[in-house]
Design an enzyme around this catalytic site. Structure first.
Site, mmCIF file in Angstrom:
data_model
loop_
_atom_site.group_PDB
_atom_site.id
_atom_site.type_symbol
_atom_site.label_atom_id
_atom_site.label_comp_id
_atom_site.label_asym_id
_atom_site.label_seq_id
_atom_site.Cartn_x
_atom_site.Cartn_y
_atom_site.Cartn_z
ATOM 1 N N HIS A 62 -7.777 -5.102 -0.110
ATOM 2 C CA HIS A 62 -6.517 -4.361 0.195
ATOM 3 C C HIS A 62 -5.831 -4.914 1.340
ATOM 4 O O HIS A 62 -4.578 -5.114 1.101
ATOM 5 C CB HIS A 62 -6.954 -2.804 0.281
ATOM 6 C CG HIS A 62 -5.712 -1.887 0.407
ATOM 7 N ND1 HIS A 62 -4.740 -2.151 -0.724
ATOM 8 C CD2 HIS A 62 -5.147 -1.254 1.254
ATOM 9 C CE1 HIS A 62 -3.814 -1.154 -0.554
ATOM 10 N NE2 HIS A 62 -3.981 -0.743 0.651
ATOM 11 N N SER A 109 1.031 -1.142 0.030
ATOM 12 C CA SER A 109 0.018 0.086 -0.150
ATOM 13 C C SER A 109 0.836 1.297 -0.018
ATOM 14 O O SER A 109 1.931 1.319 -0.839
ATOM 15 C CB SER A 109 -0.942 0.002 1.159
ATOM 16 O OG SER A 109 -1.912 1.058 1.145
ATOM 17 N N ASP A 114 -8.930 -6.417 -4.148
ATOM 18 C CA ASP A 114 -8.407 -5.415 -3.475
ATOM 19 C C ASP A 114 -9.378 -4.182 -4.612
ATOM 20 O O ASP A 114 -8.858 -4.063 -5.742
ATOM 21 C CB ASP A 114 -7.131 -5.207 -3.840
ATOM 22 C CG ASP A 114 -6.484 -3.733 -3.144
ATOM 23 O OD1 ASP A 114 -7.447 -2.907 -2.949
ATOM 24 O OD2 ASP A 114 -5.429 -3.511 -3.011
#
Lengths: 365, 202
Positions: A342, A144, A309
């Site tokens: 995610h 991320s 995600d």
């Protein structure tokens, strides 16, 4: 064990502001080998810290945030690699941030702490690498927002990174991503206790805003499928209440996450992290041409995305892979069919961890 | 040649045919690369740096383990990640028969590569013809599946494939028919169980 490194030379930030010296909290695992060729930097995402792996003596419940991945015998094996975790500048886990004293006033920076960017984090981490005697990292890895740092390292310091593991990433936020961040910021800045970020000396915390910011964020980290699997439409009480108290399990969960987060995380840090996300766009200096932007990288890349995600969907990772291919970089790309959304990047999955183990195993020291 | 290379060539006789047509240090893209064995072989035999494309999870992890650059992508959605002419050779090794949109993929291969090498099990081999004649779907070493569990959706003969190339404006530069590792020059569409083609755009 957490350590601190103090840097007295001012740091010129991307915004143009100069930070007059700073401290970084970091942790290291394993041993730096004699050739200094086995160092791996692990960059954290939004709410994590330098505490990547293991536990502290007497505080066995505080397990490192990537402990399933990093440790002796784990995919990133600390018997072979020297792993470094750093709390990002502007953070609230020990590195200099809004809660630290502003040398000009002696009082906490609060709302006056500058907006820091992914590029600034890399600059500060490079100083830590110098301090630790690491000229060149075997690898830099992150998920991320951490993945953005892993990418930026290869652009800021091409010679210093041999491998970059860019997981659940995007090379720039979409309008929808920025929109979610803006809702989170609005929740915080419109909290009556926010006081323009100067709330420490007033003895208040914008808890309500921070709670809502976290609740919104949390929804974007999970997939619809994962939430449905975990909570379904399960009720928290015997029957629908026809009022505005908690009916569903998922409401209870979100409130719990919001409460927990707002009890330990700093709202000023949260604001700055969302801005760092929004501003990251290495292609911006190249008329939006990401292929041109990554041309200067010298690392080999492993890019990993997760099918469920929707925050940074696989299509975002494929854009990066395309740019890397255009620029004739060495790249492998995995698209893992994991349900976790995610947050799947934090979860043990045989394919995902198997690939990481194999990748690290092939890095020559 | 190392013993592992010899074992590999025994298992996949089309590899040697493919390698002959890959020039030294050529940039290679292998579509449906499995565990990366061919790319590994081309790297060792030709110093050809390559990328593999593979959809299967276990194979992709095997590629990473074998230190092969692999991209987990679905060939059916095209090769949009690759620039025009970015490879010297694009290989489709015993994968053609599993592809749904073959025309699109063949065009895409010759967009991103200067040359394409395609190998496939020849449905025109006499044993396949014989089995059909006897009223059964063929099962053989090259086509080991039963009709109900086969991943193959587009089986063809060498004549069929050459017709398709003509239709798509694809030039066949060279071709080889193989059976049990040996090159077949007499009646290749009848006696060759694996066909390997070297193609380019006209």
């Amino acid at each position: 064990m957490a350590q601190k490194a103090r840097f007295d030379a001012p740091l010129k930030l991307r915004s143009g502001t100069e930070l007059p010296g700073f401290e970084l909290a970091y942790e290291a695992y394993g041993e730096l080998n004699a050739a200094r060729s086995n160092a791996v930097l692990v960059c954290h995402a939004l709410n994590a810290s330098h505490h990547v792996a293991g536990t502290y003596a007497g505080r066995e419940d505080e397990v490192g945030w990537w402990d399933n991945l990093v440790g002796p015998g784990k995919p990133l094996d600390t018997r072979r690699f020297f792993v470094v975790g750093v709390n990002n500048l502007g953070g609230c886990h020990g590195s200099t941030g809004p809660m630290s004293p502003n040398p000009a006033t002696g009082k906490p920076w609060g709302g006056d702490f500058p907006v820091v960017t992914v590029e600034d984090w890399v600059e500060s981490q490079a100083r830590l690498a110098d301090r630790l005697g690491i000229e060149r990292f075997a690898a830099v890895m992150g998920g991320s927002l951490g993945a953005m740092q892993a990418l930026q390292w290869t652009l800021s310091y091409p010679e210093r990174i041999r491998h970059s593991l860019v997981i659940a990433a995007t090379a720039r936020l979409s309008a929808q991503n920025i929109a979610f961040n803006e809702v989170a910021r609005q929740a915080i800045t419109t909290d009556p206790d926010f006081n323009g970020g100067h709330y420490y000396d007033k003895g208040v915390v914008p808890v309500r805003g921070l709670r809502i910011a976290r609740m919104i964020g949390h929804i974007t980290y999970l997939s619809d499928e994962a939430m449905m699997g975990k909570f379904g439409r399960q009720l928290r009480r015997a029957a629908l209440g026809f009022d505005f108290d908690i009916d569903f399990e998922v409401e209870s969960y979100l409130r719990y996450q919001g409460d927990k987060f707002s009890s330990y995380f700093d709202a000023n840090t949260y604001l700055r992290i969302t801005k760092a996300l929004d501003y990251f766009d290495p292609a911006a200096d190249f008329d939006g041409d990401l292929s041109a932007a990554v041309a200067r990288a010298k690392a080999a890349f492993l890019v990993v995305s997760f099918k469920s995600d929707w925050r940074f969907a696989p299509a975002r990772s494929r854009e990066l892979v395309k740019a890397l291919l255009d620029a004739r970089k060495i790249v492998s790309y995995l698209e893992i069919d994991a349900p976790g959304g995610h947050d799947a990047f934090l979860m043990d999955d045989a394919r995902y961890f198997g690939a990481l183990r194999a990748y690290f195993g092939n890095i020559e020291l | 040649m190392t013993s592992s290379e010899q074992a590999l060539l025994a298992a996949r006789p089309d590899f040697a045919a493919v390698a002959r047509w890959v020039s030294q240090r050529a940039r290679v893209l292998d579509l449906g690369c499995g565990d990366g064995a061919l790319l590994r072989y081309l790297w060792e035999a030709r110093e050809a740096p390559g990328y593999g494309v593979e959809i299967d999870d276990a194979e992709v992890v095997a590629c990473v383990r074998n230190d092969i650059n692999v991209l987990q992508l679905d060939l059916e959605s095209g090769l949009s990640l690759f620039r025009d002419g970015s490879f010297d050779t694009v290989i489709l090794s015993e994968t053609l028969q599993t592809i749904r949109r073959i025309e699109q993929l063949m065009r895409e291969m010759l967009r991103v590569g200067r040359e394409a090498i395609v190998s496939f099990p020849n449905f025109g081999h006499w044993s396949a013809r014989m089995q059909v004649l006897l009223g059964r779907m063929p099962v053989s070493e090259e086509l080991p599946y039963e009709w109900y569990n086969t991943p193959n959706v587009h089986l063809c003969t060498t004549t069929d494939f050459e017709d398709l190339c003509r239709k798509l404006g694809i030039l066949i530069r060279e071709r080889v028919a193989l059976h049990q590792g040996r090159q077949i020059s007499f009646l290749p569409n009848l006696l060759g169980s694996i066909a390997v083609y070297r193609c380019a755009m006209v």
